[in-house]
Enzyme design. Structure first.
Site, short mmCIF file in Angstrom:
data_model
loop_
_atom_site.label_atom_id
_atom_site.label_comp_id
_atom_site.label_asym_id
_atom_site.label_seq_id
_atom_site.Cartn_x
_atom_site.Cartn_y
_atom_site.Cartn_z
N CYS A 29 0.83 -1.21 0.00
CA CYS A 29 0.00 0.00 0.00
C CYS A 29 0.87 1.26 0.00
O CYS A 29 1.59 1.53 0.96
CB CYS A 29 -0.92 -0.04 1.23
SG CYS A 29 -1.70 1.53 1.63
N CYS A 32 0.11 3.61 2.82
CA CYS A 32 0.66 3.12 4.10
C CYS A 32 2.12 3.54 4.22
O CYS A 32 2.57 3.94 5.30
CB CYS A 32 0.54 1.60 4.18
SG CYS A 32 -1.17 1.00 4.11
#
Length: 112
Positions: A29, A32
């Site tokens: 991600c 993230c």
């Protein structure tokens, strides 16, 4: 940030008397990875008030399904086994937005 890798570790942490915030992420991600540089500073800023933990959504898919974690990164605050508030959406989160969430979680935790 401490990592939770099992369902039982998760259940042990959320029943604590202090405020626990779990950050749901994945290795792939991009959003993230975006929060990674400032999260240690944020953890230090709230030291003694909040304990932060991380769960890789891909490692515990059944738990994340149970918690309805769809967008990542997602932040969920717990105290005494009760979910207090969550910051869950598919958008990139800024440090300021995360701080607002943590402050709101602290307010809710103090009110109960």
């Amino acid at each position: 940030m401490n990592k939770i890798t099992t369902d039982s570790q998760y259940r042990e942490q959320i029943v604590q008397e202090h405020l626990t915030i779990i950050v749901f992420k994945t290795t792939w991600c991009g959003d993230c990875h975006y929060i990674n540089p400032f999260m240690p500073e944020l953890e230090e800023q709230y030291k003694g008030k909040v304990e932060f933990y991380e769960i890789d959504r891909d490692e515990l898919p059944d738990l994340c399904s149970e918690l309805n974690i769809l967008g990542i990164p997602s932040f969920v605050a717990f105290k005494n086994g009760q979910e207090l508030v969550r910051f869950v959406n598919k958008l990139r989160k800024t440090r300021e937005e995360i701080e607002q969430f943590v402050n709101r979680a602290l307010d809710v935790a103090d009110a109960i």
